[in-house]
Each structure stands twice: as C-alpha cells, then as structure tokens.
Design a protein around this motif. Structure first.
Motif, PDB file in Angstrom:
ATOM      1  N   UNK A   1       0.939  -1.107   0.427  1.00  0.00           N
ATOM      2  CA  UNK A   1      -0.373   0.386  -0.102  1.00  0.00           C
ATOM      3  C   UNK A   1       1.153   1.308   0.209  1.00  0.00           C
ATOM      4  N   UNK A   2       0.171   2.065  -0.753  1.00  0.00           N
ATOM      5  CA  UNK A   2       1.540   3.116  -0.599  1.00  0.00           C
ATOM      6  C   UNK A   2       2.319   3.875  -1.599  1.00  0.00           C
ATOM      7  N   UNK A   3       3.042   2.612  -2.051  1.00  0.00           N
ATOM      8  CA  UNK A   3       3.782   1.967  -2.742  1.00  0.00           C
ATOM      9  C   UNK A   3       4.065   2.359  -4.809  1.00  0.00           C
ATOM     10  N   UNK A   4       5.151   1.780  -4.993  1.00  0.00           N
ATOM     11  CA  UNK A   4       5.201   2.151  -7.051  1.00  0.00           C
ATOM     12  C   UNK A   4       5.163   1.096  -7.241  1.00  0.00           C
ATOM     13  N   UNK A   5       5.025  -0.625  -6.464  1.00  0.00           N
ATOM     14  CA  UNK A   5       4.816  -1.917  -7.300  1.00  0.00           C
ATOM     15  C   UNK A   5       3.617  -2.016  -7.745  1.00  0.00           C
ATOM     16  N   UNK A   6       4.496  -2.615  -9.529  1.00  0.00           N
ATOM     17  CA  UNK A   6       3.155  -3.383 -10.609  1.00  0.00           C
ATOM     18  C   UNK A   6       3.887  -3.680 -11.432  1.00  0.00           C
ATOM     19  N   UNK A   7       3.571  -4.249 -11.326  1.00  0.00           N
ATOM     20  CA  UNK A   7       4.074  -5.260 -13.195  1.00  0.00           C
ATOM     21  C   UNK A   7       3.275  -4.606 -14.492  1.00  0.00           C
ATOM     22  N   UNK A   8       4.080  -4.767 -15.440  1.00  0.00           N
ATOM     23  CA  UNK A   8       3.466  -4.301 -16.823  1.00  0.00           C
ATOM     24  C   UNK A   8       3.787  -5.636 -17.800  1.00  0.00           C
ATOM     25  N   UNK A   9       3.014  -5.331 -18.960  1.00  0.00           N
ATOM     26  CA  UNK A   9       3.397  -5.929 -19.726  1.00  0.00           C
ATOM     27  C   UNK A   9       4.056  -5.130 -21.368  1.00  0.00           C
ATOM     28  N   UNK A  10       4.743  -5.682 -21.811  1.00  0.00           N
ATOM     29  CA  UNK A  10       4.506  -4.455 -23.760  1.00  0.00           C
ATOM     30  C   UNK A  10       4.320  -6.033 -24.141  1.00  0.00           C
ATOM     31  N   UNK A  11       3.228  -6.022 -24.409  1.00  0.00           N
ATOM     32  CA  UNK A  11       3.224  -6.743 -26.067  1.00  0.00           C
ATOM     33  C   UNK A  11       3.542  -6.739 -26.686  1.00  0.00           C
TER      34      UNK A  11
END
Length: 164
Positions: free
Chosen positions: A33-43
């Motif tokens: 919570x409140x962090x920049x944690x994320x996961x993205x996919x460039x197809x």
C-alpha cells in the motif's frame, strides 16, 4: 513421410491471466500500500516490467508473479531472460523480464545433434525458430519426442504440427 516440429511459443493469454492475478495480489497486500509496486506487459516487445521501491520489493513481486505463471503455463518462467535491475528517478527501481519466443540457434543445434547422436532413423533440420523432424515410422518419431523432452529441461519445448 510423417513429420513434426519442435517449437517454443509463449501462451500470451495465460501470461495476461497470470499478470492480472499478480496485479490483484499487489493491490490487496498491505505491505504494498502506498508504494510504486506494479507489473506491466509490453505485448509488442514481449517484455514484462516490474516496478518497485527497492530490490527487495522486486523480489516480492517476483515471488507473486512466478507461481502465477507456472500455474497457468508449466515451465513458462524458464523462458524469461532477466535483465539487470535499473535505478529510476530517486530510490525507485525496475527490472525487465524479456520473454524468449522460438528456439534459438544454439539450442536448435543442440537438439539436432542430440537426435543425430541417438541413432534414431529420423532426420532433423532447423527451420527458422523451429526444428523439423521427419522419419519413415511414427514409432521412431515418438521415440524422438521422448528423447528430446527428457534431455532438454532448461527451456520449454513443445512438439506439434504433426503431419502424416
């Protein structure tokens, strides 16, 4: 003459599904919570990008992502090429995981050599990013499939495109 191909393709639907599971887990965890944690996919480029506040947090994201990927597609984490961790704007970090598609030339040569050394009555040839195996008898082809799936364990290889 019967033939089939050894290839390696990522199941993109399963990968999207695993990333959605990981995103939901990140959103629900209290320590994210409140962090920049994320996961993205460039197809387009076939790259997964993990963002976090520290290398430790990237490890936690990886611990969520890899089991989700393995659950959706067996041995899918073996096709990931880990890039070095990069520092981004201040104390934030990110890491790219490139998804390897197709059989690379070194691995293809290794598969062809393995088949030729086995003395099976089949012919193997490299066809772009796949290895085509042909033989007179279906039993020989099945023995070849068993041999390659047993010997090559460091990269996920599938067989398909079976033709009579």
């Amino acid at each position: 003459m019967p033939s089939f191909d050894f290839s390696s393709e990522a199941d993109m639907a399963a990968l999207h599904n695993a990333l959605d599971v990981t995103r939901r887990a990140i959103d629900n965890r209290y320590d994210f919570k409140g962090t920049s944690a994320r996961v993205e996919l460039n197809d387009k480029d076939k790259v997964i990008t993990m963002h976090g506040d520290s290398e430790f947090q990237l490890g936690q994201i990886r611990d969520l992502l890899f089991p989700a990927m393995e659950k959706k597609e067996k041995e899918s984490t073996k096709r990931l090429d880990h890039q070095p961790v990069q520092r981004v704007s201040g104390n934030k970090v990110k890491q790219d995981l490139k998804i390897r598609i197709g059989i690379e030339s070194e691995l293809a040569k290794k598969i062809v050599k393995l088949i030729k050394d086995s003395k099976l009555k089949v012919q193997a040839s490299i066809q772009g990013d796949a290895v085509r195996v042909s033989g007179a008898k279906r039993d020989e082809l099945q023995a070849c499939i068993a041999l390659v799936t047993k010997e090559i364990t460091d990269f996920p290889i599938r067989y398909g495109n079976f033709r009579e």
